[in-house]
Design a protein around this motif. Structure first.
Motif, PDB file in Angstrom:
ATOM      1  N   MET A 150       0.844  -1.185   0.000  1.00 41.43           N
ATOM      2  CA  MET A 150       0.000   0.000   0.000  1.00 41.43           C
ATOM      3  C   MET A 150       0.892   1.254   0.000  1.00 41.43           C
ATOM      4  N   ILE A 151       0.566   2.195  -0.853  1.00 41.81           N
ATOM      5  CA  ILE A 151       1.318   3.436  -0.951  1.00 41.81           C
ATOM      6  C   ILE A 151       0.909   4.364   0.188  1.00 41.81           C
ATOM      7  N   GLU A 152       1.915   4.850   0.933  1.00 46.48           N
ATOM      8  CA  GLU A 152       1.627   5.753   2.041  1.00 46.48           C
ATOM      9  C   GLU A 152       1.182   7.110   1.509  1.00 46.48           C
ATOM     10  N   LYS A 153       0.139   7.624   2.133  1.00 46.84           N
ATOM     11  CA  LYS A 153      -0.341   8.956   1.740  1.00 46.84           C
ATOM     12  C   LYS A 153       0.632  10.018   2.211  1.00 46.84           C
ATOM     13  N   LYS A 154       0.678  11.115   1.462  1.00 49.22           N
ATOM     14  CA  LYS A 154       1.630  12.199   1.711  1.00 49.22           C
ATOM     15  C   LYS A 154       1.011  13.285   2.589  1.00 49.22           C
ATOM     16  N   GLN A 155       1.897  14.100   3.147  1.00 49.12           N
ATOM     17  CA  GLN A 155       1.465  15.283   3.893  1.00 49.12           C
ATOM     18  C   GLN A 155       1.604  16.500   2.993  1.00 49.12           C
ATOM     19  N   ALA A 156       0.707  17.444   3.178  1.00 55.67           N
ATOM     20  CA  ALA A 156       0.745  18.654   2.364  1.00 55.67           C
ATOM     21  C   ALA A 156       0.501  19.884   3.224  1.00 55.67           C
ATOM     22  N   VAL A 157       0.995  20.998   2.712  1.00 50.12           N
ATOM     23  CA  VAL A 157       0.641  22.294   3.251  1.00 50.12           C
ATOM     24  C   VAL A 157      -0.100  23.022   2.131  1.00 50.12           C
ATOM     25  N   PHE A 158      -1.332  23.394   2.422  1.00 52.19           N
ATOM     26  CA  PHE A 158      -2.166  24.152   1.490  1.00 52.19           C
ATOM     27  C   PHE A 158      -2.041  25.624   1.874  1.00 52.19           C
ATOM     28  N   LEU A 159      -1.671  26.448   0.917  1.00 53.36           N
ATOM     29  CA  LEU A 159      -1.492  27.869   1.171  1.00 53.36           C
ATOM     30  C   LEU A 159      -2.513  28.680   0.391  1.00 53.36           C
ATOM     31  N   ASP A 160      -3.214  29.554   1.077  1.00 55.19           N
ATOM     32  CA  ASP A 160      -3.981  30.574   0.374  1.00 55.19           C
ATOM     33  C   ASP A 160      -2.948  31.464  -0.317  1.00 55.19           C
ATOM     34  N   ARG A 161      -3.327  32.123  -1.394  1.00 57.37           N
ATOM     35  CA  ARG A 161      -2.351  32.928  -2.121  1.00 57.37           C
ATOM     36  C   ARG A 161      -2.272  34.358  -1.582  1.00 57.37           C
ATOM     37  N   ASP A 162      -3.312  35.153  -1.822  1.00 59.93           N
ATOM     38  CA  ASP A 162      -3.295  36.577  -1.475  1.00 59.93           C
ATOM     39  C   ASP A 162      -3.314  36.763   0.038  1.00 59.93           C
ATOM     40  N   GLY A 163      -2.278  37.421   0.558  1.00 60.77           N
ATOM     41  CA  GLY A 163      -2.175  37.662   1.986  1.00 60.77           C
ATOM     42  C   GLY A 163      -1.346  36.634   2.728  1.00 60.77           C
ATOM     43  N   VAL A 164      -1.048  35.506   2.081  1.00 63.10           N
ATOM     44  CA  VAL A 164      -0.189  34.481   2.674  1.00 63.10           C
ATOM     45  C   VAL A 164       1.124  34.409   1.900  1.00 63.10           C
ATOM     46  N   ILE A 165       1.020  34.348   0.571  1.00 61.27           N
ATOM     47  CA  ILE A 165       2.203  34.271  -0.297  1.00 61.27           C
ATOM     48  C   ILE A 165       2.583  35.652  -0.815  1.00 61.27           C
ATOM     49  N   ASN A 166       1.587  36.413  -1.223  1.00 62.35           N
ATOM     50  CA  ASN A 166       1.857  37.719  -1.831  1.00 62.35           C
ATOM     51  C   ASN A 166       1.034  38.813  -1.173  1.00 62.35           C
ATOM     52  N   GLU A 167       1.489  40.045  -1.406  1.00 67.07           N
ATOM     53  CA  GLU A 167       0.809  41.208  -0.855  1.00 67.07           C
ATOM     54  C   GLU A 167      -0.556  41.391  -1.500  1.00 67.07           C
ATOM     55  N   VAL A 168      -1.487  41.881  -0.700  1.00 66.26           N
ATOM     56  CA  VAL A 168      -2.809  42.282  -1.168  1.00 66.26           C
ATOM     57  C   VAL A 168      -3.302  43.362  -0.205  1.00 66.26           C
ATOM     58  N   LEU A 169      -4.018  44.339  -0.755  1.00 67.81           N
ATOM     59  CA  LEU A 169      -4.540  45.450   0.050  1.00 67.81           C
ATOM     60  C   LEU A 169      -3.417  46.161   0.816  1.00 67.81           C
ATOM     61  N   THR A 170      -2.313  46.441   0.113  1.00 70.49           N
ATOM     62  CA  THR A 170      -1.193  47.167   0.708  1.00 70.49           C
ATOM     63  C   THR A 170      -0.992  48.481  -0.045  1.00 70.49           C
ATOM     64  N   LYS A 171       0.014  49.248   0.362  1.00 65.95           N
ATOM     65  CA  LYS A 171       0.320  50.487  -0.341  1.00 65.95           C
ATOM     66  C   LYS A 171       0.757  50.215  -1.777  1.00 65.95           C
TER      67      LYS A 171
END
Length: 181
Positions: free
Chosen positions: A1-22
């Motif tokens: 049986m193949i072991e299931k993987k772990q993941a990190v799910f990231l929202d994009r705007d506000g977590v990875i990149n700027e949004v609602l900034t100057k």
């Protein structure tokens, strides 16, 4: 049986990149994309630790006519290229292009995008983590059965997140503690 993987799910705007900034209000073209401090290094560390890294993002600007789906794909290509220049990799991106309040099955706070990526990439959602900056992100993570991290919040509420940090970089030690090898 193949072991299931772990993941990190990231929202994009506000977590990875700027949004609602100057610098930028919304990311509707590649020139609007500014990575937040420490994001590339954090994603690289997640990659190196063995987590799969996914982006799950509501992009209602398509449904509202502010950008096309082709422009969104260009933005995401630019995002992947900017991260790759710093040794970081996004394994896959899922997005909802429907208007806000359209009650579609894929828009966060529903868990469809996380569930679809998990099925495609053999991910164990119960061992995975959703990182977001707004309530819909946390609710989607909870509905999918993930642990949840609230970051960069403009709110005093935690929305039921398991933990709250200033940004992804500060959340990284907590996330890495939850890596099961």
């Amino acid at each position: 049986m193949i072991e299931k993987k772990q993941a990190v799910f990231l929202d994009r705007d506000g977590v990875i990149n700027e949004v609602l900034t100057k610098k930028v209000k919304f990311v509707n073209k590649p020139s609007d994309l500014y990575l937040l401090d420490g994001v590339a290094e954090s994603i690289k560390m997640l990659n190196e630790s063995g987590f799969l890294v996914f982006v799950v993002t509501n992009q209602g600007g398509i449904g509202l006519g502010y950008m096309t789906e082709e422009m969104l794909k260009t933005i995401h290509t630019d995002l992947k290229n900017k991260l790759a220049k710093q040794g970081a990799k996004i394994d896959d991106i899922s997005y909802c292009s429907h208007k806000p309040n359209s009650d579609c099955p894929c828009r966060k706070p529903k868990a469809y995008m996380l569930q679809k990526l998990a099925a495609t990439h053999n991910v164990d959602l119960s061992r995975s983590i959703m990182v977001g900056d707004r309530e819909p992100d946390i609710l989607a993570g909870k509905e999918a059965g993930c642990q949840t991290v609230l970051v960069h919040s403009r709110s005093t509420y935690s929305y039921g997140a398991d933990v709250v940090f200033q940004d992804l970089k500060n959340a990284l030690p907590w996330i890495l503690e939850h890596k099961n090898h």
